[in-house]
Design a protein around this motif. Structure first.
Motif, PDB file in Angstrom:
ATOM      1  N   GLY A  77       0.816  -1.208   0.000  1.00  0.00           N
ATOM      2  CA  GLY A  77       0.000   0.000   0.000  1.00  0.00           C
ATOM      3  C   GLY A  77       0.851   1.259   0.000  1.00  0.00           C
ATOM      4  O   GLY A  77       0.529   2.238  -0.688  1.00  0.00           O
ATOM      5  N   ASP A  82      -0.951   4.452  -0.698  1.00  0.00           N
ATOM      6  CA  ASP A  82      -2.014   4.159   0.254  1.00  0.00           C
ATOM      7  C   ASP A  82      -1.378   3.898   1.612  1.00  0.00           C
ATOM      8  O   ASP A  82      -0.689   2.892   1.796  1.00  0.00           O
ATOM      9  N   PRO A  92      -9.470   6.119   5.888  1.00  0.00           N
ATOM     10  CA  PRO A  92      -8.111   5.943   5.349  1.00  0.00           C
ATOM     11  C   PRO A  92      -7.150   6.934   5.992  1.00  0.00           C
ATOM     12  O   PRO A  92      -7.514   8.083   6.282  1.00  0.00           O
ATOM     13  N   ASN A  94      -4.756   8.501   4.687  1.00  0.00           N
ATOM     14  CA  ASN A  94      -4.574   9.666   3.814  1.00  0.00           C
ATOM     15  C   ASN A  94      -5.577  10.759   4.149  1.00  0.00           C
ATOM     16  O   ASN A  94      -5.248  11.950   4.146  1.00  0.00           O
TER      17      ASN A  94
END
Length: 332
Positions: A77, A82, A92, A94
């Motif tokens: 990821g 990610d 997530p 992010n």
């Protein structure tokens, strides 16, 4: 130079892989996982979670997989940009760290600029006016700055701001911009609130830089080539800038690798005291709750910046000091 940069970039690949393994092992060292810590917290409050639900969540988040499989999933990821899934925020990573990373970068960059603008002129003055009243006074201020912890200074400023002005200096934006996406109005609000954390965080860094620059410059000004330049009648400012100041700046350029991670971590303790929406408190919270992907992503970002900063500092040192040779000629 080009071949040196290419070799260093290739060396960074196994270095970052080794760092990722170490980071993953470190965040796995505490016993249990995020769900275990959450279950313990619920039980301390008199609540409980059915075992079937606990196993379902562990399977859903992939915590039932072997460690090597969890690492490969996380590392793959990272290669795709990610950063993983935050268990605590149920989002997530992010999305969780987006605005906080930007705010931390703004505060840290402003702090570094503030430190350099204040420290360099004072350090040069102290070195060129050794043992003068000004040097003694600035040295005293420097020692006070080094001896005062940042978080203590933040607590003192919070107290006096409340006693004298009846206001709180905590936070980095006005209340209406909290949890709002970045906009021009929010950016202006950040600039209005930023001077307080910059002043607090930059105090000890400024004091330390003044002492280091003064010591380095004094050492250079006593060397024979400076004495010879003065004897030939060169103007004092030219004697100072031509070589001694350049050589005295070498340790600061070499420290770029340590400065870049501050763009991500910030000053965690000061951020907690002042309630700053930066990444420092979030990293501390992620480590406490064993939010492994959130904590691991922070640590990997900092490690990557250290590696990149070290490369940048090495390249700049080659330009700053002609005695340093990079590339194929470094062995001769």
């Amino acid at each position: 130079m080009l071949s040196y940069v290419i070799r260093r970039c290739l060396t960074m690949i196994p270095t970052l892989i080794a760092i990722s393994v170490v980071v993953f092992v470190i965040i796995q060292l505490p016993p249990g996982d995020y769900l275990t810590s959450q279950l313990a917290e619920m039980q301390s409050q008199g609540e409980n979670m059915p075992q079937a639900q606990l196993e379902h969540l562990r399977q859903q988040y992939g915590l039932d997989r072997p460690l090597w499989e969890q690492y490969l999933f996380w590392a793959w990821g990272l290669l795709q940009g990610d950063l993983g899934w935050s268990f605590e925020y149920n989002l997530p990573v992010n999305d969780v760290i987006g605005d906080r990373v930007l705010l931390t970068f703004i505060v840290s960059f402003a702090t570094i600029i503030f430190t350099w603008i204040i420290a360099f002129p004072i350090g040069i003055y102290s070195a060129t006016h050794k043992y003068s009243w000004g040097d003694h006074g600035l040295t005293l201020l420097g020692f006070l700055g080094l001896a005062t912890p940042n978080f203590l200074l933040a607590l003192v400023m919070l107290y006096f701001a409340n006693v004298w002005f009846g206001t709180s200096i905590g936070g980095l934006v006005d209340p209406e911009f909290v949890d709002q996406p970045m906009s021009w109005a929010k950016f202006v609000s950040v600039l209005e609130h930023m001077w307080i954390p910059v002043l607090i965080i930059g105090t000890s860094g400024t004091a330390a830089m003044i002492r280091r620059l003064r010591a380095n410059l004094l050492d250079e000004l006593r060397k024979p080539y400076v004495v010879t330049a003065r004897a030939k009648g060169l103007p004092p400012h030219r004697v100072l800038v031509k070589y001694p100041l350049r050589v005295a700046l070498i340790p600061f350029v070499a420290d770029i690798g340590n400065l870049l991670p501050e763009f991500i971590s910030g000053a965690a303790l000061v951020s907690v005291v002042l309630s700053l929406p930066t990444t420092g408190p979030m990293l501390v919270r992620a480590l406490q709750t064993q939010d492994m992907y959130l904590a691991g992503s922070f640590l990997m970002l900092e490690a990557t910046l250290v590696v990149i900063g070290t490369l940048v500092s090495d390249i700049l040192l080659g330009f700053l000091d002609p005695r340093i040779r990079l590339g194929a000629g470094a062995e001769r």
